[in-house]
Design an enzyme around this catalytic site. Structure first.
Site, PDB file in Angstrom:
ATOM      1  CD  GLU A  50      53.511 -11.673  84.707  1.00 19.25           C
ATOM      2  OE1 GLU A  50      54.087 -10.554  84.335  1.00 19.25           O
ATOM      3  OE2 GLU A  50      52.489 -11.700  85.359  1.00 19.25           O
ATOM      4  CG  HIS A  61      41.864 -10.595  85.076  1.00 17.19           C
ATOM      5  ND1 HIS A  61      42.134  -9.295  84.708  1.00 17.19           N
ATOM      6  CD2 HIS A  61      42.664 -10.889  85.890  1.00 17.19           C
ATOM      7  CE1 HIS A  61      43.133  -8.862  85.822  1.00 17.19           C
ATOM      8  NE2 HIS A  61      43.419  -9.798  86.558  1.00 17.19           N
TER       9      HIS A  61
END
Ligand SMILES: Cc1ncc(C[n+]2csc(CCOP(=O)(O)OP(=O)(O)O)c2C)c(N)n1
Ligand SMILES: [Mg+2]
Lengths: 339, 323
Positions: B59, B126
Site C-alpha cells: 500500500e 474489513h
C-alpha cells in the site's frame, strides 16, 4: 596550465575543453567545493551565530555522491535528493542564496519559509523535496519513474537515501514495485555507516546494501563513494540501464559521515580513528591531488576557484539575510489550490 | 439511467479515463481480476496494462507511486483494497501527499479510493469507517458519497481536482442502492453538502451509508407528523459549515449521525461548530449517534449491536424532540 574562468554562480567553471576528463574534474571540484563551503558556513558559522532556524544536516565528506551522480543526469531527469545531497540543487541551478534563505526561514528560500533546511524542491527543476520520514521518497520516485515510462519519455528518476533508510518498509516497497514494473529508476544509497547514532551492524545483518539487489532481481554495485569519478561512472552505467528500459539499478556508495548527525550532535559515539581514516579519503582533497598530479590544474588555479566561490557565497549570505521573513498572512495560503 | 452505487463509480472512472489520457488506475488485483468488488471490470481489456496497473501487495508503494506520478502531472487513481489498509499507506498520504503544495508549491492531483464500512460481516479489518484519520490532515480532501448520483459526480470531481482526495466508498451500498442518474457527463463539486430531505422539526447531519438510515428514521417520524431535515455532508474535508448551520437555524434540533466510532469522529467536529456558531438557535443539546468505541466486531449479533441503525437513531431523535 590553462587558466580557469569561473562563471557566476551557479554555473560550473568552463575549461579549455581539450581534455574531457579534466573538464569533468573541474566540474566535480566546483560543485563539491560549493557544497562543502555552503554547508560549512551554515553549520559552523551561521548556526553558531544563531542565524539558522532549526536543524542542520550536512553532507560533509559525502560530496562526491550527489556531484558524481548528479552530473550524469539530463535536465529533464527527476531527482529525489536526500538530506545530504545539497550539490544536486546547485547542479539544477538553485542559487546558494535560495539555500541560505531557506535555512534562515526567509521568503527567499525555495519554500518561502513553509519548510526548512534540506526540505526543498521545485518541480520546474525536477527536484522533489524530501519529507522527514526517512525512506518515504522511494515509492514516490518509483511513481515519477512510472510517469516517465507512461509518457514514453527517455528520461529517468534518481532517488538518494542513506543506509538507515534501507531498513524502512518504504525502501522495500518502492524498490520492489520499481523492479516488477521495470521502471527507469536509479537508486543511490549513501552508506555513511551511521543512521543518527546507529552504526551499520545494528541497522542490517548483511554486509552490503547492494547485497539486496539480487533479491529484487535488479543489478546492484558497490562503489567508492568518496571518488567522484568512480561514482560518476557507476551512475552512468545505472542511468544507461534505466534509460534502456531495463529497470532499476542500485548503487551503494561507501562513504562516511564526517560530522554529527546534525549540527547539535557532537558524534561522540563515533570512534575517533574512523574520522581520521576517512579524513584521509576526503573527496575534495582526492580530486585536488588527482588534478594536480595529472596537470589539469595548479595550486593557483584551485585557489582562484575557491576564492571566487567564497566571494559569491559571501554575497549570497548577505542577500539571504536581507530577504524578509514571511508575513503571517501567508500562514493559511496554499494548503489547497486557490479556487 | 438506473444504476447501482458500484456501477456509478465504475462509470465515473471509465468516463474520466476516456476523457483524459493522463488518468490511470493502480492497485491490487484491479486488472485481470477487475478488483475484488468488480469496480474495474473490463478496464484492463479496454484501456490496457499501461493504464490499469496490477501492483504488488504494497500500500505504501501504491500511494507513493500515485504521488510520484501525480507530481509529474498524471492523474492516478490509487485503489486501496479495503480502507482499513490505508494504515499501511498512511505516511505517504498524510505526510507526503498532503503537504507538498503547502511546503513547496507542488500539486499532487491524485485520488485514493478506499472501500469502507461495515454491515457485511467482515470483521475488524474489513469494515472500518476511518475517515477521521484523514479529516485531521490539512491538505487532503475527504469525500464519502451516499448515492449513485453523488458517487459518480464525486469520483469525477475528485479525479479532476488538483489536490489529493481520499474517496471513501461504502461497501454495503455497492449493490444495495440503485438510483436514476443523468446520462453522460456531470460532476458533483467537492465541498458542498446536500440537503437531501427538507424538514422543519429536526436536522439529521450525516453522510455515507447512514444517509439511508436517516431516511428510514425520517419516514417513520413523518408518519407521526414530525418533519425531519437530512443534510448529507458528502465532503468531510473541507466541511460545508454553512449548509449545516443553515439547517440548524431552521430546525433548532440536531442529531449528528455517523457509522464511525464516536470519540474523535467527524461528528464531534460538526457538533463543536454548531455549538460555537449556532448556539443561540438550539432548543436542545446537539446529540450524536455513532458506533461505540470498539473495534468492528465480526459475529452478526455483535456487529448489529455495533452499527448505528434506525432504532437507535429513533430513540435519540425522540429524546431530542421531547427535550
Ligand atoms: C521514519 C523516520 N524515523 C526517524 C527519523 C529521525 N531520523 C532522521 S535522520 C535519521 C537517520 C537517517 O540515517 P540514514 O538513512 O543512514 O541517513 P543519513 O542521515 O546517515 O544520511 C533518523 C533516525 C526520521 N526522520 N524518519
Ligand atoms: Mg547513514
Amino acid at each position: 596550465m590553462a587558466a580557469v574562468k569561473t562563471a557566476p554562480l551557479p554555473a560550473p567553471p568552463e575549461t579549455t575543453g581539450t581534455d574531457p576528463e579534466a573538464d569533468l574534474a573541474w566540474r566535480f571540484l566546483h560543485y563539491m567545493f560549493l557544497m562543502r563551503e555552503v554547508e560549512d558556513r551554515i553549520e559552523r558559522k551561521l548556526y553558531r551565530q544563531g542565524k539558522i532556524v532549526g536543524g542542520v544536516y550536512s553532507g560533509r565528506g559525502q560530496e562526491a555522491i550527489p556531484v558524481g551522480v548528479g552530473l550524469t543526469a539530463e535536465p529533464e531527469d527527476v531527482l529525489f535528493p536526500s538530506h545530504r545531497d545539497l550539490a544536486l540543487y546547485f547542479i539544477r541551478g538553485v542559487h546558494p542564496r535560495e539555500v541560505f534563505a531557506q535555512y534562515m526561514g526567509r521568503v527567499g528560500g525555495l519554500t518561502r519559509g513553509k519548510d526548512g533546511n534540506m526540505h526543498m524542491g521545485d518541480m520546474k527543476r525536477r527536484l522533489v523535496a524530501i519529507i522527514s520520514s526517512i525512506g518515504a521518497s522511494l515509492p514516490v520516485a518509483a511513481g515519477a519513474a512510472l510517469a516517465l515510462k507512461y509518457r514514453g519519455s527517455r528520461n529517468i528518476a534518481y532517488v538518494f537515501f542513506g543506509d538507515g533508510a534501507t531498513s524502512r518498509g518504504d525502501f522495500h516497497e518502492g524498490i520492489n514495485f520499481a523492479a516488477v514494473q521495470k521502471l527507469p529508476l536509479v537508486l543511490v544509497c549513501n552508506n555513511n555507516q551511521y543512521a543518527y547514532s546507529t552504526p551499520l551492524e545494528l541497522q542490517m545483518a548483511c554486509a552490503n546494501v547492494a547485497d539486496r539487489g539480487p533479491g529484487y532481481g535488479i543489478p546492484a554495485e558497490i562503489v567508492d563513494g568518496n571518488d567522484a569519478f568512480a561514482v560518476y561512472h557507476a551512475a552512468r552505467r545505472a542511468a544507461e540501464h534505466a534509460r534502456r528500459g531495463l529497470g532499476p539499478y542500485l548503487i551503494e556508495c561507501k562513504t562516511f559521515r564526517m560530522s554529527g548527525h546534525s549540527a547539535h550532535d557532537a558524534a561522540e559515539y563515533v570512534p575517533k580513528h574512523l574520522f581520521e581514516e576517512w579524513a584521509a579519503k576526503d573527496p575534495i582533497l582526492r580530486m585536488e591531488s588527482l588534478m594536480l598530479e595529472r596537470g589539469w590544474a595548479d595550486r593557483r588555479d584551485l585557489d582562484a576557484l575557491y576564492a571566487s566561490l567564497r566571494q559569491q557565497i559571501d554575497e549570497a549570505i548577505e542577500w539571504a539575510e536581507n530577504s524578509p521573513y514571511p508575513d503571517p498572512s501567508e500562514l493559511t495560503a496554499n494548503v489547497y489550490e486557490a479556487s | 439511467m438506473l444504476v447501482t452505487y458500484l456501477e456509478a463509480i465504475r462509470q465515473g472512472i471509465w468516463e474520466e479515463m476516456e476523457r483524459d489520457p493522463d488518468v490511470f488506475l493502480l492497485g491490487e488485483d484491479v486488472g485481470v481480476y477487475g478488483g475484488p468488488f468488480k469496480i474495474s471490470k473490463g478496464m484492463l481489456e479496454h484501456f490496457g496494462a499501461r493504464r490499469v496497473i496490477d501492483t504488488p501487495l504494497a500500500e505504501a508503494a501504491i500511494a507513493g507511486a500515485a504521488i510520484g506520478a501525480a507530481l509529474m502531472g498524471l492523474r492516478p487513481i490509487a485503489e486501496i483494497q479495503y480502507a482499513d489498509f490505508l494504515s499501511c499507506a498512511f505516511d505517504q498520504i498524510v505526510n507526503f501527499a498532503a503537504k507538498c503544495r503547502y511546503r513547496w508549491g507542488a500539486a499532487v492531483p491524485m485520488v485514493v479510493r478506499a472501500p469502507c464500512g461495515g454491515g457485511v460481516h467482515a470483521g475488524p479489518f474489513h469494515s472500518q469507517c476511518n475517515e477521521a484519520w484523514f479529516v485531521h490532515t490539512p491538505g487532503l480532501k475527504v469525500v464519502m458519497p451516499a448515492t449513485p448520483h453523488d458517487a459518480k459526480g464525486l469520483i469525477k470531481a475528485s479525479i479532476r481536482d488538483n489536490d489529493p482526495v481520499i474517496y471513501f466508498e461504502h461497501k454495503a451500498l455497492y449493490r444495495r442502492i440503485k438510483q436514476e442518474i443523468p446520462e453522460g457527463d456531470y460532476t458533483v463539486p467537492i465541498g458542498p453538502a446536500a440537503v437531501v430531505r427538507e424538514g422543519r422539526d429536526l436536522s439529521i447531519i450525516t453522510y455515507g451509508a447512514m444517509v439511508w438510515v436517516a431516511q428510514e428514521v425520517a419516514d417513520t417520524l413523518d408518519q407521526e407528523g414530525v418533519s425531519v431535515e437530512i443534510v448529507d455532508v458528502r465532503t468531510l474535508l473541507p466541511l460545508d459549515e454553512a449548509t449545516i448551520l443553515a439547517s440548524v437555524r431552521k430546525t433548532s434540533r440536531v442529531l449528528v449521525l455517523h457509522e464511525a466510532t464516536l470519540t474523535g469522529g467527524v461528528g464531534g467536529e460538526i457538533a463543536a461548530r454548531i455549538a460555537e456558531k449556532a448556539f443561540d438557535c438550539l432548543d436542545a443539546p446537539v446529540v450524536r449517534v455513532a458506533a461505540p468505541d470498539t473495534p468492528v466486531p465480526f459475529s452478526p449479533p455483535l456487529e448489529e449491536a455495533f452499527l448505528p441503525n434506525a432504532a437507535k437513531v429513533l430513540e435519540k431523535a425522540r429524546w431530542l424532540l421531547a427535550y
